[in-house]
Design an enzyme around this catalytic site. Structure first.
Site, PDB file in Angstrom:
ATOM      1  CG  ASP A   1      60.015  48.725  55.219  1.00  0.00           C
ATOM      2  OD1 ASP A   1      59.142  48.145  55.893  1.00  0.00           O
ATOM      3  OD2 ASP A   1      60.970  49.345  55.726  1.00  0.00           O
TER       4      ASP A   1
ATOM      5  CE1 TYR B   1      66.054  42.840  54.217  1.00  0.00           C
ATOM      6  CE2 TYR B   1      66.721  41.933  56.336  1.00  0.00           C
ATOM      7  CZ  TYR B   1      65.727  42.305  55.443  1.00  0.00           C
ATOM      8  OH  TYR B   1      64.406  42.125  55.782  1.00  0.00           O
TER       9      TYR B   1
END
Length: 250
Positions: free
Chosen positions: A53, A112
């Site tokens: 994002d 992540y």
């Protein structure tokens, strides 16, 4: 057509995410496609292992592209790409792959990191979230262990996305000491939903602040309701850390 895998990292701050968007807004994908198209003198489309994002970083992203010709001087090609994309993107390696190799569909796991700074520092603030004092990381780790497994993670997904399923296989989730007063939340799964990691971290922070008991995380997952989970954390502290494949990458 020859297919190439490219390994890169990027600072997400200057970009509106990975994926190319209408209106010509800057994205990592469009910056790479522009550079490759100029160097190879042909239209190039690139496919990434995932879609980060706006503002999210990557210390390792894998992508692939096809070329009408064999790349000249492949060892020096990353340097030529970097000269065009500028300092926010760093290409580390390129390798020719099997024509059907796919950067997104062949990936077996993604990891992540979300970085939280437990002490004030001018040197880490650009890429860490400033954690409040006395955050209970033991309770947060207990809660994180309840996330592991094959589950429907609708409660941690952005609404109205175009995915076919919200089921993910989360293989590990934990807070670990990193460096210089920084803690990293590390989570590995076969796939991630949009905004999932930032929503998970926001929920764990509620646990760390004492707003939720650790066991509440399991109930939040079962509710399949985004409104039940915590707030979405700031993007600047989130990094795509690793992408895994069943074969070698550049």
């Amino acid at each position: 057509m020859p297919r190439y895998f490219i390994r890169l990292a990027y600072d997400g701050a200057p970009y509106h995410g990975w994926q190319e968007q209408p209106g010509g807004v800057p994205t990592v994908q469009s910056a790479l496609e522009d550079a490759l198209s100029k160097l190879l003198r042909q239209p190039i489309r690139i496919t990434g292992a995932g879609r980060t994002d706006a503002g999210v970083n990557a210390s390792m992203m894998i992508a692939h592209f096809d070329s009408e010709t064999i790349l000249p001087d492949i060892q020096q090609f990353p340097r030529r790409i970097n000269a065009i994309t500028g300092p926010s993107i760093a290409v580390y390696g390129i390798r020719q792959m099997h024509p059907e190799a796919h950067a997104r569909f062949d990936a077996t796991a993604r990891t992540y990191h979300y970085y939280a700074s437990t002490r004030r520092s001018p040197f880490t603030r650009a890429f860490t979230w400033a954690a409040p004092p006395r955050l209970d990381f033991d309770a947060m780790n207990h809660a994180a262990s309840l996330i592991v497994g094959i589950r429907d993670f609708t409660s941690f997904s952005k609404l109205h996305t175009d995915v076919k399923t919200n089921i993910c296989d989360v293989r590990s989730a934990r807070w670990i000491p990193w460096d210089n007063g920084v803690m990293a939340f590390e989570i590995t799964a076969d796939r991630f939903l949009r905004n999932m990691v930032r929503a998970v971290v926001g929920t764990l922070v509620d646990v760390g602040r004492g707003k939720l008991p650790p066991e509440a995380v399991a109930a939040i997952i079962d509710r399949r309701d985004r409104g039940a989970a915590g707030t979405s954390m700031p993007a600047h502290a989130l990094f795509l850390h690793k992408v895994e494949y069943p074969y070698l990458i550049p």
